[in-house]
Scaffold this active site. Structure first.
Site, PDB file in Angstrom:
ATOM      1  CE  LYS A   1      -1.513   2.539   2.887  1.00 35.58           C
ATOM      2  NZ  LYS A   1      -0.852   3.665   3.568  1.00 35.58           N
TER       3      LYS A   1
ATOM      4  CB  THR B   1       8.876   4.112   1.071  1.00 33.59           C
ATOM      5  OG1 THR B   1       8.741   2.842   0.466  1.00 33.59           O
ATOM      6  CG2 THR B   1      10.315   4.535   1.054  1.00 33.59           C
TER       7      THR B   1
ATOM      8  CD  GLU C   1      -2.379  10.919  -0.183  1.00 29.31           C
ATOM      9  OE1 GLU C   1      -1.760  11.965  -0.050  1.00 29.31           O
ATOM     10  OE2 GLU C   1      -2.828  10.244   0.772  1.00 29.31           O
TER      11      GLU C   1
END
Lengths: 394, 394
Positions: free
Chosen positions: A176, A187, A267
């Site tokens: 994820k 990370t 994002e």
């Protein structure tokens, strides 16, 4: 199609809406294990727990929750992490010292352990070969599941959308990502399992090298999380013993694929950006400075072949170069567009290049001179990043 | 109200739309001069020219154009920069070696010298005490003019909106900023003039220290430009000879005010953010890491008191600290809100803090322990930044 001897489970216990939020991976036998964990000074209890249990080099399971990072939660947080390991261990009939714990989500709230207890029990009752319920359980703002699979013998890496036909001796990884992704850390959350027998190998050293060539070459926004974690489990169930070089290559391939999937799903991202820099000195530093530049990332979002911003970012990395001998191009899967060469902008049609940049995969190729080539994976910066991060209230 | 012996001019020659794009500052006598110039490997010809003429330590004038950075324009760019100095010099009756040159705007296009020639001539015919035409001429995506004025004797710093009544012995600075603003560079265009007699002082050393405490404590997006330049001219016309300490303080005050104005007017910014970090080790590095974090900046844009992101950013600066002894607060002009202390989130009303954060000035105050305090000025990151930078095509 996943490595032998591993099973996966996921359940929804209400820590987040609609999706699974508790996940389990279980090996039917002891698995040689290694991990890479966040280097952030501010880190969650699960990071300390997992570092501790990895010290033994042997795991049987991983338990993960999403929806709550259980970070900055003091002594209660430490207790709750231990309890997660104990609960998973007791349902699975293993020791809590054989269970790695991961958490992701908002910071500063103690876990609702009543929910977590129910979730771990439910997930432990639904174990099976399908990794999808587990993958769903580790996502937060991710839009898509991320996985990569390859076998020792076949160099093909299978990814979401593929129907794997990979033979035997498998390495399978899930991840994820999304926000707070930067190099020099684990990370993100990633769990990689293999049925190869690596007992003759130094698993941690091989993993470190694979990570340095993959996850640590990725950046979404330069930020790094308190909970980042990568855990690798090798249970030997295939009976195949790879040599070190072949195994490292196969593991690196899986890690690179996961890193690219994470960058692509940053994002608000509309495309995967691959920044390649060749030259002496420190090309990786130059590539990272370009990849982290908000001015470059917004230009790429706007499909603007703005070579000036790319050179400006390259120029502030502190690595000297001669503007008169460098070469800068943008490329897509299909074609390359020269933007700057011999100290001057190349002749190109901005509209045509801009149209090509609508691709979901754009390569920035900068050659400063002879030397090594470094690659950094990132994504563009658009309205979506602001929307997600300005409106994601604690 | 500006220092004696300086005049200002501005004209519109068509390099950009609607606003003045050529500016002149002229001293009626030789002025002791110093400067801070971009350290970017990729830099414009005007940076090299100005570094060269500053080597003599004496200037009579500054000529600046906006709308075109004249960068990455090869030999023609070098020639055009020299020509700008020569044109200004000939209209003003001074030597080209006494003229600093600045340029700002898009990269990679040669200057339209027919326009520039007309503009310099027009500006040289309109010289006067009003600095506004010059200020307009150096702006690009800036929304407002930026200036700061103080006298040697009076600590008050006058800024736009004020009616200055500063007495004698003045330091007056103007600046343009917006995108591509980061520390460790001259970071923007700024021109500061004073009628104080600094002939007994080491002007360059004093300027370096003032810049390190002001412009180099500012960041909008971590990027730095090819054309950044700060030039200081001291012509002694007031006859006042300050001592070194008083002069440095007054100059620093002007520089800090300009830096804050630039941060406040960052592209798409809705507020000035002041990040204060106190502690041993490297508090400036921690403050800068917080100030450059896109996750922190978007949270501040969203008026989200997201202490987790602030601590996460602090934690990745590489400076060790103990979560159990730190203190984090947000403050506005009027009130402070404690967010985190003694290893746990403080009890606060998120809605009330969020409402307070609508202020155009928010202080992030982080105390890691005893030690020095460092301050970094920045702004929030919102939709406006993406809009401006994704749609500003070359």
């Amino acid at each position: 199609m996943t490595p032998k001897g591993f099973s996966f489970g996921g359940a929804r216990c209400g820590l987040k809406n609609k999706r699974n939020d508790i996940g389990l991976i279980v090996s039917d036998r002891e698995a040689q294990s290694a991990g890479v964990l966040t280097q952030n000074v501010v880190r969650a209890a699960c990071v300390d727990h997992t570092r501790s249990v990895l010290g033994r080099g042997r795991l049987r399971a991983v338990v993960v929750n999403s929806g709550n990072a259980n970070c900055c939660t003091g002594a209660q947080g430490v207790k709750d992490t231990s309890r997660m390991a104990e609960l998973a261990a007791s349902h699975l009939g293993v020791s809590a010292e054989e269970v790695a714990v991961g958490s992701t989500g908002v910071i500063g709230h103690t876990l609702d352990m009543t929910k977590v207890e129910k979730g771990i029990l439910a997930a432990s009752k639904k174990l099976g070969p399908d990794p999808m319920p587990f993958m769903e359980a580790i996502l937060t703002t991710d839009l898509v599941e991320k996985w990569a699979l390859r076998s020792l013998a076949d160099p093909q890496v299978y990814i979401p959308g593929d129907k794997p036909d990979a033979g035997e001796g498998l390495i399978f990884g899930v991840a994820k990502g999304s926000g707070m992704i930067a190099p020099n850390m684990a990370t993100m959350l990633s769990y990689i399992v293999t049925d190869l027998d690596t007992s003759a190998l130094d698993l941690q050293q091989i993993l470190n090298r694979a990570v340095s060539r993959s996850f640590n070459c990725m950046t979404v926004d330069g930020d790094t999380s308190t909970n980042d974690m990568l855990v690798l489990m090798a249970n030997g169930a295939s009976g195949l013993m790879p040599n070190a070089g072949d195994f490292e290559q196969a593991l690196t391939d899986v890690c690179v694929s996961l890193a690219k999937q994470i960058a692509r799903d940053g994002e608000g991202a509309t495309k995967l950006i691959e920044v390649r820099v060749k030259g002496s000195g420190d090309p990786k530093n130059v590539a990272r400075t370009i990849a982290d530049s908000p001015l470059v990332k917004t230009a790429l979002f706007g499909c603007d072949p703005n070579w000036g911003r790319i050179l400006m970012a390259a120029g502030r990395a502190g690595v000297p170069f001669d503007l008169n001998t460098i070469r800068l191009a943008l490329a897509t899967r299909d074609e390359e567009y020269l933007l700057f060469q011999d100290g001057a902008p190349a002749i190109f049609d901005p509209k045509r290049v801009s149209a090509a940049m609508k691709s979901d995969y754009v390569i920035v190729d900068l050659r400063l001179g002879e030397g090594e080539e470094a690659t950094i994976y990132t994504c563009d910066l658009g309205y979506g990043y602001v929307r997600i991060n300005a409106e994601y209230h604690t």
